[in-house]
Design a protein around this motif. Structure first.
Motif, PDB file in Angstrom:
ATOM      1  N   THR A  26       2.831   0.397   6.022  1.00 32.61           N
ATOM      2  CA  THR A  26       3.847  -0.600   5.667  1.00 32.61           C
ATOM      3  C   THR A  26       4.824  -0.820   6.810  1.00 32.61           C
ATOM      4  OG1 THR A  26       3.673   0.017   3.332  1.00 32.61           O
ATOM      5  CG2 THR A  26       5.629  -1.196   3.990  1.00 32.61           C
ATOM      6  N   GLU A  30       5.315  -4.320   8.813  1.00 33.66           N
ATOM      7  CA  GLU A  30       6.613  -5.002   8.817  1.00 33.66           C
ATOM      8  C   GLU A  30       7.088  -5.253  10.237  1.00 33.66           C
ATOM      9  OE1 GLU A  30       9.097  -2.474   6.505  1.00 33.66           O
ATOM     10  OE2 GLU A  30       8.443  -3.328   4.570  1.00 33.66           O
ATOM     11  N   LEU A  74      -1.843  -2.031  -1.387  1.00 32.65           N
ATOM     12  CA  LEU A  74      -1.137  -2.865  -0.411  1.00 32.65           C
ATOM     13  C   LEU A  74      -1.535  -4.337  -0.483  1.00 32.65           C
ATOM     14  CD1 LEU A  74      -1.208  -0.494   2.698  1.00 32.65           C
ATOM     15  CD2 LEU A  74       0.743  -0.994   1.225  1.00 32.65           C
TER      16      LEU A  74
END
Length: 436
Positions: A26, A30, A74
């Motif tokens: 993650t 990002e 995800l």
């Protein structure tokens, strides 16, 4: 990171590993968001890197299972993803984090699938609704939405849902059932299908009535397939799930209110707007409230051939439901006036039912024949007669014509349909003797 020999991905230590890998992937995504068409590839690469950094050597099957669950978390819908991918499952029901049920072949069963906690359920709900611009929170604890594939979703969260957040998913059937398949399944007979086809092409106004999960939308799709391709169709739905094959279709979907509770677009708003769009046919996925009045007025003012569904357990109940919903429009019409509107607008009610063995059938086709005094007169044209239950628990019975021709037969003949006496289960002399 050290890890004992672990047999299952549900082990607490495996959960820690999954959280570590998810956190790493993650953060990287990002920092450098990948293009949408490369997200799965990038996630797998980042997972491999993060896993190698742990210097673990898990069994290949367990490692692949963990990777698969993380990708589902995800990019998909977490523990629900395998259920969504199973073509035999028609409905998924999440009753809190640890109780997930499915419907398969009309039967409900509890699965061994579960979420880690309520927070994970809430994350999945957010993932579903955020791209659609909808919201759910303590002040607005219910939401209707749909998945990218068209599956219909309802979610309810605390404080309304007392045992944790709930999700109900009515799965979108990629291969919609044809009329021939419904005949093969025993949902209706070839004579019933021929009769219904004639009614649709002859522009009769038809209401499909039935309980939850009885096959109303499936049948509505079948009926819509009979509409000639040169007609302009406007569809109105809460969550778009109709699959019309015609080219000239305008699809409208309701809009939930914004954060301030304003700017909602209701089914009633869309029905009224549809009248200004020069429709040949108006199809309302389901009438639930005051839009029933607008729908009846449209049927009575030249918009013949309209189709809709509603929740009711019998044709007579469907009439009562329509009366109640018209009253919800706030016009304070006398009951007799409402019944006259219904009797002049609706030509046919098709009742669908989910029987105790899980099978779905058209259990009656009923003509709305007019008024006698203050009562709406209804006549069954076809009816399902149950004869028993076999050793496997399957319901035995037969879909039979009643021997009565409908009063709207001249309209069918004007449209080019001279249906034979065999369709209605009697010869002509018998029918003339039994006419009302």
């Amino acid at each position: 990171m050290s890890l004992p020999n672990l047999p299952s991905s549900s082990n607490p230590e495996i959960a820690k590993l999954k959280n570590y890998l998810i956190g790493h992937v993650t953060r990287e995504m990002e920092a450098q968001p990948p293009p949408l068409n490369e997200r799965r590839k990038v996630v797998m690469q980042l997972l491999q890197q993060a896993y190698q950094s742990t210097r673990l050597n898990l069994p290949a099957a367990l490692r692949d299972q963990i990777f698969h669950e993380i990708v589902d978390e995800l990019l998909g819908f977490g523990p629900l993803q395998p259920l969504l991918e199973d073509p035999e499952i028609t409905e998924i029901m999440v009753n809190g984090a640890k109780k997930i049920y499915i419907e398969r072949k009309g039967k409900l069963t509890k699965t061994n699938v579960s979420f880690e906690n309520d927070e994970q359920v809430l994350r999945i709900i957010d993932r579903i609704i955020l791209p659609l611009g909808r919201r759910i929170d303590a002040d607005s604890p219910t939401v209707d939405a749909r998945l990218p594939d068209g599956s219909r979703v309802n979610a309810v969260i605390p404080p309304v849902a007392l045992d944790g957040p709930t999700i109900t998913i009515r799965k979108f059937q990629k291969d919609k059932l044809s009329v021939d398949q419904l005949i093969k399944l025993g949902s209706l007979t070839s004579f019933m299908a021929e009769f219904i086809r004639a009614c649709v092409i002859a522009r009769l106004n038809i209401v499909i009535s039935g309980g939850t999960g009885s096959g109303k939308t499936t049948l509505l799709n079948v009926l819509s397939s009979f509409i000639p391709s040169d007609e302009r169709i406007v569809t109105i739905e809460d969550a778009a799930e109709l699959q019309l094959q015609q080219e000239h279709v305008v699809r409208l979907e309701t809009k939930a209110p914004d954060v301030e509770g304003k700017n909602a677009v209701t089914t009633r708003d869309l029905v009224r707007n549809a009248l200004r769009m020069r429709p040949d046919r108006i199809i309302v996925g389901e009438v639930r409230g005051g839009e029933a009045l607008d729908m009846l007025q449209a049927m009575n003012t030249g918009h013949d051939g309209s189709l809709t569904t509603l929740h009711a357990n019998s044709p007579r109940d469907a009439i009562s439901r329509l009366e109640t919903m018209v009253m919800m429009a706030g016009m304070e019409l006398p009951v007799r006036v409402i019944r006259e509107q219904i009797a002049s607008a609706v030509d046919l009610i098709i009742q669908t039912s989910r029987l105790r063995d899980g099978s779905r059938k058209v259990t009656s086709i009923t003509e709305v024949a007019g008024m006698e005094g203050d009562t709406i007169v209804m006549t069954d044209i076809f009816k399902f007669e149950q004869t028993g239950i076999d050793k496997e628990g399957r319901i035995l019975g037969e879909l039979r014509p009643t021997g009565i021709r409908p009063l709207f037969t001249p309209r069918l003949e004007a449209a080019g349909f001279r249906l034979g006496a065999e369709i209605f289960g009697a010869n002509l002399s018998e029918m003339l003797g039994r006419r009302r």
